[in-house]
Design an enzyme around this catalytic site. Structure first.
Site, short mmCIF file in Angstrom:
data_model
loop_
_atom_site.label_atom_id
_atom_site.label_comp_id
_atom_site.label_asym_id
_atom_site.label_seq_id
_atom_site.Cartn_x
_atom_site.Cartn_y
_atom_site.Cartn_z
N THR A 138 4.39 0.11 11.47
CA THR A 138 5.86 -0.66 12.06
C THR A 138 5.93 -1.69 11.32
O THR A 138 7.11 -2.22 11.33
CB THR A 138 5.37 -0.63 13.57
OG1 THR A 138 3.99 -1.29 13.76
CG2 THR A 138 5.45 0.44 14.41
N THR B 121 -5.94 4.41 7.40
CA THR B 121 -7.27 4.19 7.84
C THR B 121 -7.38 4.77 9.28
O THR B 121 -8.75 4.57 9.76
CB THR B 121 -7.61 2.57 7.74
OG1 THR B 121 -6.63 2.05 8.41
CG2 THR B 121 -7.60 2.37 6.42
N LYS C 131 6.78 -3.64 25.72
CA LYS C 131 5.75 -3.05 25.27
C LYS C 131 5.37 -1.20 25.59
O LYS C 131 5.28 -1.12 26.71
CB LYS C 131 4.47 -3.59 25.75
CG LYS C 131 3.24 -3.41 24.90
CD LYS C 131 2.10 -4.52 25.31
CE LYS C 131 0.91 -4.46 24.55
NZ LYS C 131 -0.15 -5.31 24.92
N TYR D 240 -8.75 -7.59 8.39
CA TYR D 240 -9.08 -6.53 7.50
C TYR D 240 -8.93 -6.71 6.24
O TYR D 240 -8.77 -5.83 5.31
CB TYR D 240 -8.27 -5.12 8.19
CG TYR D 240 -7.00 -5.42 8.56
CD1 TYR D 240 -6.63 -4.87 9.95
CD2 TYR D 240 -5.97 -5.61 7.69
CE1 TYR D 240 -5.52 -4.94 10.52
CE2 TYR D 240 -4.53 -5.47 8.28
CZ TYR D 240 -4.31 -5.26 9.54
OH TYR D 240 -3.34 -5.17 10.01
N ASP E 104 5.37 -2.99 8.22
CA ASP E 104 5.77 -2.27 6.98
C ASP E 104 7.30 -2.24 7.23
O ASP E 104 8.25 -2.53 6.23
CB ASP E 104 5.22 -1.37 6.41
CG ASP E 104 3.84 -1.86 6.31
OD1 ASP E 104 3.41 -2.83 6.16
OD2 ASP E 104 2.94 -0.80 6.77
N ASN F 247 2.48 -11.14 11.85
CA ASN F 247 2.22 -11.13 13.16
C ASN F 247 1.62 -12.40 13.72
O ASN F 247 1.32 -13.52 13.21
CB ASN F 247 1.32 -9.96 13.57
CG ASN F 247 0.21 -9.93 13.01
OD1 ASN F 247 -0.52 -10.97 12.75
ND2 ASN F 247 -0.52 -8.78 12.40
N SER G 246 0.90 -1.28 0.10
CA SER G 246 -0.09 -0.02 -0.13
C SER G 246 0.81 1.24 0.21
O SER G 246 1.95 1.20 0.37
CB SER G 246 -0.75 0.25 1.18
OG SER G 246 -0.27 0.00 2.29
N ASP H 7 5.15 -10.51 3.69
CA ASP H 7 4.57 -9.88 5.06
C ASP H 7 2.91 -10.31 4.69
O ASP H 7 2.26 -9.41 4.04
CB ASP H 7 4.71 -8.58 5.41
CG ASP H 7 4.21 -7.93 6.71
OD1 ASP H 7 3.48 -8.94 7.31
OD2 ASP H 7 4.22 -6.73 6.85
N THR I 179 7.28 -12.62 7.41
CA THR I 179 6.94 -11.85 8.80
C THR I 179 5.62 -11.74 9.19
O THR I 179 5.06 -10.47 9.50
CB THR I 179 7.76 -10.55 8.44
OG1 THR I 179 7.15 -9.83 7.50
CG2 THR I 179 9.36 -10.52 8.21
#
Length: 301
Positions: free
Chosen positions: A227, A52, A219, A128, A229, A151, A17, A118, A149
């Site tokens: 992040t 978004t 955290k 999404y 990307d 998540n 994107s 990814d 990669t």
């Protein structure tokens, strides 16, 4: 190190994107790769005014036919001299299927082409992209890839294994290896037994031995976009520059990322925290992207 990169003449085709303002997708990936001496050609799967998280989004979605048209133009002019392909957000089945076909065609030209995927599908239990995208990644694109990669949520979707423990992580990475992937890196992993976030990585070396990496990551008290990307782009860069040294690459990537995120939080706290001020401070983090100090290191697994 820099001469080594120039001698290699790395060229990346990045398909993901794009936003006009802010940092996600190619806006997060291209600049860091260029800082590391990589030539980057990029195709924008979508072009949006902004990410978004803003109240309004305007823009266009690239159709699979338009992707093919761009590829045909590159091919006609003998411009397909890529060493790497990086894939990120793709929102529909036809585009992702076309992208897989293009990668297969590129591999005919360069069998040693290094594919970094990814598999952007969702996070925190929410998809999404359409669910039909999942089998395309799982059955076609992932097996074509050298480095992936995902998540935690995406890894669970792709393997059908719920991640609660380190044993689950090892099983997930083993499953990906069995599907043909040489290197798997999962970041932002939350285990049931810890409040910390973790990175876990595994590379198949010569034969069947595995090189493993694990990092404990604090955290941070904020939500970020772009992040993942940035993470994938930096991992591509460091894996290339270190000739596949997984631990060294993960340390470089995580420490760069932490610097960017802390600088972003600091900027937002001074300006007033909102969606716009929480855009990644990429340009301001140039030196940390190029050569981070190694404060966080890999742990023993």
């Amino acid at each position: 190190m820099e001469n080594h990169v120039m001698e290699k003449n790395f060229r990346v085709l990045s398909v993901q994107s794009h936003v006009v303002s802010g940092y996600v997708g190619n806006k997060s990936a291209v600049f860091p790769l260029q800082l590391h001496g990589f030539e980057v050609d990029y195709i924008n799967s979508v072009q949006l005014s902004n990410h978004t998280g803003y109240k309004e989004i305007k823009g266009q979605i690239l159709k699979s036919e338009e992707l093919q048209e761009l590829y045909d133009g590159l091919k006609a002019n003998d411009l397909l001299t890529y060493t790497h392909v990086l894939t990120g957000y793709v929102g529909n089945v036809t585009f992702l299927t076309k992208l897989a076909e293009i990668i297969q065609d590129l591999k005919k030209t360069n069998p040693s082409l290094y594919i970094v995927c990814d598999p952007v599908m969702g996070d925190n239990g929410i998809m999404y992209v359409p669910s039909e995208v999942l089998p395309i990644y799982r059955d076609i694109l992932i097996p074509l890839s050298d480095l992936i990669t995902p998540n935690q949520f995406e890894a669970e979707l792709l393997t059908g294994i719920k991640i609660k423990s380190r044993a689950d992580i090892m099983e997930v990475m083993k499953t990906f290896h069995q599907n043909g992937v040489k290197t798997v890196v999962l970041s932002g992993v939350q285990l049931e037994t810890s409040e910390k976030l973790y990175l876990f990585g595994s590379s198949i070396l010569e034969g069947h031995s595995r090189n493993l990496a694990c990092m404990e990551i604090e955290k941070l008290p904020a939500e970020f976009t772009g992040t993942g990307d940035l993470f994938s782009a930096l991992l591509l860069a460091w894996m290339a520059k270190t000739d596949g040294d997984l631990k060294a690459s993960c340390e470089k990537v995580v420490n760069s990322l932490q610097c960017v995120l802390r600088r972003t939080i600091d900027f937002a706290s001074k300006k007033g925290k909102n969606v716009a001020t929480m855009e990644l401070q990429l340009v301001q983090s140039k030196l940390d992207i190029e050569n981070p100090s190694i404060d966080l290191k890999c742990l023993d697994l």
